[in-house]
Motif scaffolding. Structure first.
Motif, mmCIF file in Angstrom:
data_model
loop_
_atom_site.group_PDB
_atom_site.id
_atom_site.type_symbol
_atom_site.label_atom_id
_atom_site.label_comp_id
_atom_site.label_asym_id
_atom_site.label_seq_id
_atom_site.Cartn_x
_atom_site.Cartn_y
_atom_site.Cartn_z
ATOM 1 N N VAL A 196 0.866 0.005 0.039
ATOM 2 C CA VAL A 196 1.885 -0.859 0.612
ATOM 3 C C VAL A 196 2.584 -0.061 1.703
ATOM 4 C CG1 VAL A 196 3.976 -2.192 0.201
ATOM 5 C CG2 VAL A 196 2.205 -2.101 -1.553
ATOM 6 N N VAL A 197 2.561 -0.591 2.931
ATOM 7 C CA VAL A 197 3.171 0.120 4.065
ATOM 8 C C VAL A 197 4.571 -0.440 4.294
ATOM 9 C CG1 VAL A 197 2.957 0.652 6.531
ATOM 10 C CG2 VAL A 197 0.899 0.452 5.112
ATOM 11 N N ASP A 198 5.540 0.436 4.272
ATOM 12 C CA ASP A 198 6.949 0.101 4.537
ATOM 13 C C ASP A 198 7.448 -1.087 3.696
ATOM 14 O OD1 ASP A 198 6.867 2.140 6.301
ATOM 15 O OD2 ASP A 198 6.739 0.883 8.105
ATOM 16 N N GLU A 199 6.892 -1.220 2.514
ATOM 17 C CA GLU A 199 7.264 -2.288 1.564
ATOM 18 C C GLU A 199 7.009 -3.693 2.108
ATOM 19 O OE1 GLU A 199 11.251 -1.644 0.289
ATOM 20 O OE2 GLU A 199 10.867 0.412 -0.356
ATOM 21 N N VAL A 200 6.268 -3.802 3.204
ATOM 22 C CA VAL A 200 6.103 -5.094 3.875
ATOM 23 C C VAL A 200 4.648 -5.557 3.898
ATOM 24 C CG1 VAL A 200 6.433 -6.299 6.058
ATOM 25 C CG2 VAL A 200 8.056 -4.562 5.370
ATOM 26 N N CYS A 201 3.731 -4.590 4.010
ATOM 27 C CA CYS A 201 2.320 -4.955 4.194
ATOM 28 C C CYS A 201 1.452 -4.258 3.155
ATOM 29 C CB CYS A 201 1.875 -4.572 5.598
ATOM 30 S SG CYS A 201 0.122 -4.880 5.874
ATOM 31 N N ALA A 202 0.797 -5.054 2.313
ATOM 32 C CA ALA A 202 -0.122 -4.477 1.330
ATOM 33 C C ALA A 202 -1.539 -4.554 1.882
ATOM 34 C CB ALA A 202 -0.027 -5.246 0.024
ATOM 35 N N VAL A 203 -2.300 -3.512 1.637
ATOM 36 C CA VAL A 203 -3.737 -3.544 1.937
ATOM 37 C C VAL A 203 -4.433 -3.279 0.615
ATOM 38 C CG1 VAL A 203 -5.626 -2.576 3.288
ATOM 39 C CG2 VAL A 203 -3.309 -2.618 4.251
ATOM 40 N N ARG A 204 -5.233 -4.237 0.186
ATOM 41 C CA ARG A 204 -5.850 -4.095 -1.130
ATOM 42 C C ARG A 204 -7.276 -4.639 -1.103
ATOM 43 N NH1 ARG A 204 -6.400 -8.878 -4.007
ATOM 44 N NH2 ARG A 204 -5.112 -10.631 -3.354
ATOM 45 N N ALA A 205 -8.023 -4.292 -2.160
ATOM 46 C CA ALA A 205 -9.384 -4.808 -2.299
ATOM 47 C C ALA A 205 -9.331 -6.160 -3.018
ATOM 48 C CB ALA A 205 -10.221 -3.818 -3.095
ATOM 49 N N PRO A 206 -10.402 -6.952 -2.930
ATOM 50 C CA PRO A 206 -10.390 -8.271 -3.570
ATOM 51 C C PRO A 206 -10.170 -8.203 -5.079
ATOM 52 C CG PRO A 206 -12.313 -8.022 -2.149
ATOM 53 C CD PRO A 206 -11.642 -6.700 -2.181
ATOM 54 N N PHE A 207 -10.557 -7.050 -5.698
ATOM 55 C CA PHE A 207 -10.439 -6.955 -7.162
ATOM 56 C C PHE A 207 -9.059 -6.503 -7.638
ATOM 57 C CE2 PHE A 207 -12.705 -3.278 -5.413
ATOM 58 C CZ PHE A 207 -11.845 -2.247 -5.727
ATOM 59 N N HIS A 208 -8.139 -6.200 -6.701
ATOM 60 C CA HIS A 208 -6.763 -5.859 -7.107
ATOM 61 C C HIS A 208 -5.931 -7.121 -7.299
ATOM 62 C CE1 HIS A 208 -7.519 -1.942 -4.757
ATOM 63 N NE2 HIS A 208 -7.547 -1.665 -6.046
ATOM 64 N N ASP A 209 -4.879 -6.995 -8.094
ATOM 65 C CA ASP A 209 -3.950 -8.118 -8.248
ATOM 66 C C ASP A 209 -3.170 -8.315 -6.950
ATOM 67 O OD1 ASP A 209 -4.656 -8.592 -10.831
ATOM 68 O OD2 ASP A 209 -3.144 -7.212 -11.657
ATOM 69 N N PRO A 210 -2.798 -9.575 -6.632
ATOM 70 C CA PRO A 210 -2.030 -9.830 -5.409
ATOM 71 C C PRO A 210 -0.674 -9.125 -5.433
ATOM 72 C CG PRO A 210 -2.800 -11.872 -6.397
ATOM 73 C CD PRO A 210 -3.115 -10.790 -7.374
ATOM 74 N N PHE A 211 -0.154 -8.881 -4.212
ATOM 75 C CA PHE A 211 1.171 -8.274 -4.047
ATOM 76 C C PHE A 211 2.128 -9.335 -3.540
ATOM 77 C CE2 PHE A 211 -1.159 -4.502 -4.400
ATOM 78 C CZ PHE A 211 -0.274 -3.498 -4.702
ATOM 79 N N ASN A 212 3.392 -9.126 -3.788
ATOM 80 C CA ASN A 212 4.380 -10.080 -3.301
ATOM 81 C C ASN A 212 5.031 -9.541 -2.031
ATOM 82 O OD1 ASN A 212 5.800 -12.388 -3.337
ATOM 83 N ND2 ASN A 212 7.283 -11.731 -4.877
ATOM 84 N N THR A 213 4.190 -9.221 -1.046
ATOM 85 C CA THR A 213 4.710 -8.676 0.216
ATOM 86 C C THR A 213 4.527 -9.734 1.308
ATOM 87 O OG1 THR A 213 2.531 -7.671 0.437
ATOM 88 C CG2 THR A 213 4.335 -6.215 -0.202
ATOM 89 N N PRO A 214 5.325 -9.683 2.367
ATOM 90 C CA PRO A 214 5.178 -10.674 3.432
ATOM 91 C C PRO A 214 3.778 -10.686 4.044
ATOM 92 C CG PRO A 214 7.223 -9.429 3.717
ATOM 93 C CD PRO A 214 6.484 -8.793 2.574
ATOM 94 N N TYR A 215 3.132 -9.527 4.124
ATOM 95 C CA TYR A 215 1.776 -9.462 4.654
ATOM 96 C C TYR A 215 0.874 -8.815 3.615
ATOM 97 C CZ TYR A 215 4.366 -10.218 8.943
ATOM 98 O OH TYR A 215 5.204 -10.730 9.886
ATOM 99 N N GLU A 216 -0.308 -9.405 3.458
ATOM 100 C CA GLU A 216 -1.259 -8.826 2.515
ATOM 101 C C GLU A 216 -2.657 -8.956 3.101
ATOM 102 O OE1 GLU A 216 -1.476 -8.901 -2.172
ATOM 103 O OE2 GLU A 216 -1.979 -10.838 -1.314
ATOM 104 N N VAL A 217 -3.277 -7.815 3.375
ATOM 105 C CA VAL A 217 -4.617 -7.815 3.973
ATOM 106 C C VAL A 217 -5.613 -7.405 2.892
ATOM 107 C CG1 VAL A 217 -6.071 -6.887 5.822
ATOM 108 C CG2 VAL A 217 -3.601 -7.139 6.197
ATOM 109 N N ILE A 218 -6.653 -8.234 2.733
ATOM 110 C CA ILE A 218 -7.646 -7.930 1.699
ATOM 111 C C ILE A 218 -8.891 -7.369 2.376
ATOM 112 C CG2 ILE A 218 -9.028 -8.867 -0.187
ATOM 113 C CD1 ILE A 218 -6.844 -11.090 -0.343
#
Ligand SMILES: C[S@@+](CC[C@H](N)C(=O)[O-])C[C@H]1O[C@@H](n2cnc3c(N)ncnc32)[C@H](O)[C@@H]1O
Length: 278
Positions: A92-114
């Motif tokens: 999670v970058v600056d608490e705003v943008c999560a970058v995760r793989a498809p097998f991770h649980d979703p994040f509650n951040t404004p931006y989320e890149v899979i």
């Protein structure tokens, strides 16, 4: 550590709409990745997925409306990242943008890149990607035309579109990155990114409001004149892929092309700089 793919090359006439129908039918039959070339289509399928009758499912091959020939060969791809991928933790970058793989649980951040990186660079873990994400988060992308040069997984292009950029070109010299970018763009349901396999020679006559280029010192120096020529007046250039020690060389090359320093980030000796075209 390796996956064996069978690569088919289909030479097809007429190319349009033949290529489009062929790709749709091959996709339905289990082929994973496609590259459109001038005379046809390269299509890849994992050897495990392949069976003798698979091409019987592809109706266009027996259609009289198209003239199609094809060749195929086995291709072994070493997946250097495989072990690392298994340990791919979301970031999670600056608490705003999560970058995760498809097998991770979703994040509650404004931006989320899979991202499923496979063999391509760009998960946000590397300092340069991380800092480029920070720059993008801070900057206004609404309605801006963008080039992501050396797109890797297309993580930066995807985030730029999430921030309102449109249209976006994403270019990478590497075939795996090209294919992986297409997959990640589809996975993130992005509609305004066009991916190209190639280098700065593709940029003739193109114009952008913003260019993002996280590559390396020598390629950036080599391509700087082209980037500058492609940037609209007041356009913004974000550069990374080099060390703090290279700042003066990069800045000098930028200044030569009327690109002037605005802002910079540094992490573990790596830097990511922002320039503006005068
Ligand atoms: C450091 S990675 C950056 C990937 C991604 N943009 C990121 O920030 O994580 C650099 C990428 O540039 C690509 N590349 C290297 N030389 C290139 C060139 N001359 N033109 C376009 N892409 C290039 C590589 O294949 C690689 O995917």
């Amino acid at each position: 550590m390796s996956a064996i793919y069978i690569g088919y090359k289909f030479v097809i006439a007429p190319l349009q709409p033949g290529a489009e129908i062929l790709i749709a039918e091959l996709g339905a039959a289990g082929f994973e990745s496609f590259v459109e070339e001038e005379d046809g289509v390269l299509a890849y399928i994992q050897k495990d997925e392949w069976h003798e009758d698979i091409l019987d499912e592809v109706q266009i091959l027996s259609s009289e409306a198209f003239d199609i020939t094809f060749t195929f060969e086995e291709i072994e791809q070493i997946n250097w990242n495989e072990a690392w991928e298994k340990n791919f933790n979301p970031i999670v970058v600056d608490e705003v943008c999560a970058v995760r793989a498809p097998f991770h649980d979703p994040f509650n951040t404004p931006y989320e890149v899979i991202i499923e990186p496979k063999m391509s660079f760009g998960t946000g873990h590397h300092e340069t990607t991380h800092m480029m994400i920070q720059h993008i988060l801070k900057h206004d992308f609404e309605g801006k035309s963008v080039l992501d040069m050396g797109c890797g997984t297309a993580v930066l292009a995807i985030l730029a579109e999430m921030k309102g950029a449109n249209p976006i070109d994403a270019i990478d010299i590497d075939n795996w990155c090209y294919l992986n970018s297409l997959e990640n763009i589809a996975r993130n349901n992005r509609k305004h990114i066009t991916v190209y396999e190639g280098d700065a020679s593709l940029l003739n006559g193109k114009h952008y409001d913003i260019i993002i280029a996280n590559i390396n010192r020598n390629i950036l120096l080599n391509d700087m004149e082209t980037y500058a020529a492609c940037l609209n007046k007041d356009g913004v250039l974000f550069l990374s892929g080099f060390y703090k020690d290279d700042i003066s060389t990069i800045e000098e090359a930028c200044n030569k092309h009327h690109l002037f320093y605005v802002d910079g980030l540094e992490k573990n000796q790596w830097v990511a700089l922002q320039f503006k075209k005068a």
